[in-house]
Design a protein around this motif. Sequence first.
Motif, PDB file in Angstrom:
ATOM      1  N   VAL A   1      42.176  11.053 -35.255  1.00 48.52           N
ATOM      2  CA  VAL A   1      43.617  10.962 -35.484  1.00 48.52           C
ATOM      3  C   VAL A   1      44.081   9.557 -35.124  1.00 48.52           C
ATOM      4  O   VAL A   1      43.567   8.956 -34.190  1.00 48.52           O
ATOM      5  N   TYR A   2      45.066   9.062 -35.854  1.00 49.55           N
ATOM      6  CA  TYR A   2      45.598   7.726 -35.561  1.00 49.55           C
ATOM      7  C   TYR A   2      46.237   7.688 -34.171  1.00 49.55           C
ATOM      8  O   TYR A   2      46.937   8.615 -33.762  1.00 49.55           O
ATOM      9  N   ARG A   3      45.961   6.597 -33.474  1.00 53.51           N
ATOM     10  CA  ARG A   3      46.625   6.304 -32.213  1.00 53.51           C
ATOM     11  C   ARG A   3      46.986   4.829 -32.201  1.00 53.51           C
ATOM     12  O   ARG A   3      46.210   3.997 -32.658  1.00 53.51           O
ATOM     13  N   ASN A   4      48.172   4.476 -31.683  1.00 56.79           N
ATOM     14  CA  ASN A   4      48.605   3.083 -31.775  1.00 56.79           C
ATOM     15  C   ASN A   4      47.827   2.153 -30.867  1.00 56.79           C
ATOM     16  O   ASN A   4      47.663   0.973 -31.159  1.00 56.79           O
ATOM     17  N   CYS A   5      47.313   2.666 -29.762  1.00 57.88           N
ATOM     18  CA  CYS A   5      46.548   1.842 -28.836  1.00 57.88           C
ATOM     19  C   CYS A   5      45.081   2.273 -28.853  1.00 57.88           C
ATOM     20  O   CYS A   5      44.769   3.455 -28.680  1.00 57.88           O
ATOM     21  N   MET A   6      44.189   1.317 -29.059  1.00 59.17           N
ATOM     22  CA  MET A   6      42.761   1.603 -29.056  1.00 59.17           C
ATOM     23  C   MET A   6      42.075   0.580 -28.160  1.00 59.17           C
ATOM     24  O   MET A   6      42.538  -0.562 -28.026  1.00 59.17           O
ATOM     25  N   ALA A   7      40.981   1.003 -27.535  1.00 58.67           N
ATOM     26  CA  ALA A   7      40.364   0.128 -26.548  1.00 58.67           C
ATOM     27  C   ALA A   7      38.871   0.379 -26.425  1.00 58.67           C
ATOM     28  O   ALA A   7      38.375   1.463 -26.749  1.00 58.67           O
ATOM     29  N   TRP A   8      38.190  -0.636 -25.927  1.00 54.97           N
ATOM     30  CA  TRP A   8      36.786  -0.527 -25.560  1.00 54.97           C
ATOM     31  C   TRP A   8      36.666  -0.709 -24.055  1.00 54.97           C
ATOM     32  O   TRP A   8      37.272  -1.617 -23.487  1.00 54.97           O
ATOM     33  N   PHE A   9      35.879   0.135 -23.430  1.00 49.46           N
ATOM     34  CA  PHE A   9      35.511   0.023 -22.032  1.00 49.46           C
ATOM     35  C   PHE A   9      33.992  -0.018 -21.955  1.00 49.46           C
ATOM     36  O   PHE A   9      33.298   0.350 -22.897  1.00 49.46           O
TER      37      PHE A   9
END
Length: 119
Positions: free
Chosen positions: A26-34
């Motif tokens: 699902v689309y999410r406005n914030c995406m990140a890599w850890f």
Amino acid sequence: QLQLKESGGGSVQAGGSLKLSCTVSVYRNCMAWFRQVPGEEREGVATINYESITTYTDSVKGRFTISRDDGKLTLYLQMNNLKPEDTAMYYCTARAGVCRSEESDFRDWGLGTQVTVSS
């Protein structure tokens, strides 16, 4: 519940490159890599928001590039000039709302993809 799946990890020599991908359900406005090394806390690597504004931890600036393709619901991490200290399990995550590199902000995580850099 948001589902995420990482791919693209592997073993490379120092100075090499890898490109990680993460598909989300699902689309999410914030995406990140850890990333996480055994015995250590998970570390924020990079974030990208809906305007493609990006942030990076200091150790990867100039070497890693985070990007997203919302049409494909996919997050990317291009990693160049890899160093042995980049060795870790890499996780993607995403959320609605403020985009910060704080692990506690994120609830949903992929299973991770292993990156190993040899000297």
